[in-house]
Design an enzyme around this catalytic site. Sequence first.
Site, PDB file in Angstrom:
ATOM      1  N   LYS A  17     -60.595 -65.713  18.017  1.00 29.22           N
ATOM      2  CA  LYS A  17     -59.702 -65.062  17.041  1.00 29.22           C
ATOM      3  C   LYS A  17     -60.467 -64.771  15.752  1.00 29.22           C
ATOM      4  CE  LYS A  17     -59.208 -68.518  13.931  1.00 29.22           C
ATOM      5  NZ  LYS A  17     -59.674 -68.460  12.569  1.00 29.22           N
ATOM      6  N   GLY A 112     -65.627 -70.366  12.641  1.00 28.75           N
ATOM      7  CA  GLY A 112     -64.431 -69.753  12.056  1.00 28.75           C
ATOM      8  C   GLY A 112     -63.736 -68.805  13.018  1.00 28.75           C
ATOM      9  N   GLY A 115     -63.357 -71.452  18.310  1.00 27.72           N
ATOM     10  CA  GLY A 115     -63.941 -71.709  19.624  1.00 27.72           C
ATOM     11  C   GLY A 115     -63.422 -72.992  20.265  1.00 27.72           C
ATOM     12  N   SER A 117     -60.585 -74.547  19.595  1.00 33.85           N
ATOM     13  CA  SER A 117     -59.154 -74.358  19.885  1.00 33.85           C
ATOM     14  C   SER A 117     -58.971 -73.476  21.114  1.00 33.85           C
ATOM     15  CB  SER A 117     -58.457 -73.698  18.695  1.00 33.85           C
ATOM     16  OG  SER A 117     -58.619 -74.495  17.541  1.00 33.85           O
ATOM     17  N   ASP A 150     -54.696 -73.604  15.499  1.00 28.22           N
ATOM     18  CA  ASP A 150     -54.951 -72.288  16.091  1.00 28.22           C
ATOM     19  C   ASP A 150     -54.641 -72.230  17.586  1.00 28.22           C
ATOM     20  OD1 ASP A 150     -55.979 -71.400  13.646  1.00 28.22           O
ATOM     21  OD2 ASP A 150     -58.035 -71.968  14.176  1.00 28.22           O
TER      22      ASP A 150
HETATM   23  O1  C5P Z   1     -55.476 -77.940  12.911  1.00 24.44           O
HETATM   24  P1  C5P Z   1     -56.937 -78.145  13.046  1.00 24.44           P
HETATM   25  O2  C5P Z   1     -57.283 -79.456  13.700  1.00 24.44           O
HETATM   26  O3  C5P Z   1     -57.662 -76.990  13.670  1.00 24.44           O
HETATM   27  O4  C5P Z   1     -57.499 -78.223  11.557  1.00 24.44           O
HETATM   28  C1  C5P Z   1     -58.786 -78.690  11.265  1.00 24.44           C
HETATM   29  C2  C5P Z   1     -58.831 -79.098   9.800  1.00 24.44           C
HETATM   30  O5  C5P Z   1     -58.733 -77.929   8.973  1.00 24.44           O
HETATM   31  C3  C5P Z   1     -57.716 -79.994   9.337  1.00 24.44           C
HETATM   32  O6  C5P Z   1     -58.042 -81.348   9.557  1.00 24.44           O
HETATM   33  C4  C5P Z   1     -57.622 -79.680   7.859  1.00 24.44           C
HETATM   34  O7  C5P Z   1     -58.645 -80.341   7.137  1.00 24.44           O
HETATM   35  C5  C5P Z   1     -57.944 -78.201   7.813  1.00 24.44           C
HETATM   36  N1  C5P Z   1     -56.739 -77.345   7.832  1.00 24.44           N
HETATM   37  C6  C5P Z   1     -55.945 -77.272   6.698  1.00 24.44           C
HETATM   38  N2  C5P Z   1     -54.834 -76.481   6.704  1.00 24.44           N
HETATM   39  C7  C5P Z   1     -54.510 -75.746   7.794  1.00 24.44           C
HETATM   40  C8  C5P Z   1     -55.308 -75.797   8.960  1.00 24.44           C
HETATM   41  C9  C5P Z   1     -56.427 -76.608   8.941  1.00 24.44           C
HETATM   42  O8  C5P Z   1     -56.226 -77.931   5.683  1.00 24.44           O
HETATM   43  N3  C5P Z   1     -53.437 -74.967   7.756  1.00 24.44           N
END
Ligand code: C5P
Length: 311
Positions: A17, A112, A115, A117, A150
């Site tokens: 994405k 970014g 990958g 996810s 994601d």
């Molecule tokens: O949700 P995910 O595990 O992919 O997010 C990885 C990290 O990115 C989270 O631990 C957080 O530090 C940050 N994040 C965030 N706000 C979001 C998505 C991700 O702060 N909306």
Amino acid sequence: MPYVGAVRSVRVRVPAKINLALHVGAARADGYHQLSTVFHAVDVYDEITATATQDGAVNVDVVTAHGDPMPQVPVDRTNLAVRAAVLLRDRLDEPDLGVHLHIRKRIPVAGGMAGGSADAAGALVACNDVWRGGLSRHELDALAATLGSDVPFLLHGGNALGTGRGEQVTPVLSRATFHWVIGVYADGLSTPAVYAEFDRLAGGRGVNTPDEPHAVLAALGSGDADALAVALRNDLAPAALSLRPELARGIEAAGPAPALASVVSGSGPTTVFLVPDDESAELLALDMRAQAVFDDVLIARGPVPGARVVG
Ligand code: C5P
């Protein structure tokens, strides 16, 4: 000898994405940031082959598109595809189910482009099929959201508006195919580190509710690449640039034409360039490879569907 049946194997393709808009609000009590984002799935795919076993073991191996090992990707319980398989097995309440996941990666690691996810979304679809789990897309969505912000989008693909921490996705129709050149760096950026830098730069004054990405949604609706070029926005770009100042060179690498615009993808460092058509993509990619600003340059189109069984 007892008949044990054929080994069941299934292959799933899952896209990367990019975020056409990434509007970031203040950190919430749970540490996540409130987002208003537009996801766009592009045809840079990871492929996950799941082979069912009956020994209760879930394991994974990860190779490049050329079949070379990728030591930078963990293959233990922290691997997001392994976590997805274990989560699904718990949900099905079938502790004897096992699976071997073989992941062929094209999506840049820590780039970014989601990958990790993508592999989680692919593993959910692959294991649900190979274990004959029978969960609906809606039921997989609920599991996906617990794996990462994601992951639900990568089950669906296409274009979508993401709200909450990004996990609440509403499909958005688009009239057009958009063309991209993607500048990839070998050294990734940590998503939590980029969000932490975003907070530091905001000095605690972040907005609580990010504004809606109207201009991007309108450009998708009309299928107008010029309008999309003006509308692209990523609030995490200053944080990614602050952590990695050399990104500025990459953002400028395309020059005035044929790129219509450039934007850092998600938490970076991958930088994407919107171009009008396939021919411009080929020309720009050739030029950018010659400049050697990036470690790799890809050509992509979007939108494309999310995680799908292909064999
Ligand atoms: O949700 P995910 O595990 O992919 O997010 C990885 C990290 O990115 C989270 O631990 C957080 O530090 C940050 N994040 C965030 N706000 C979001 C998505 C991700 O702060 N909306």
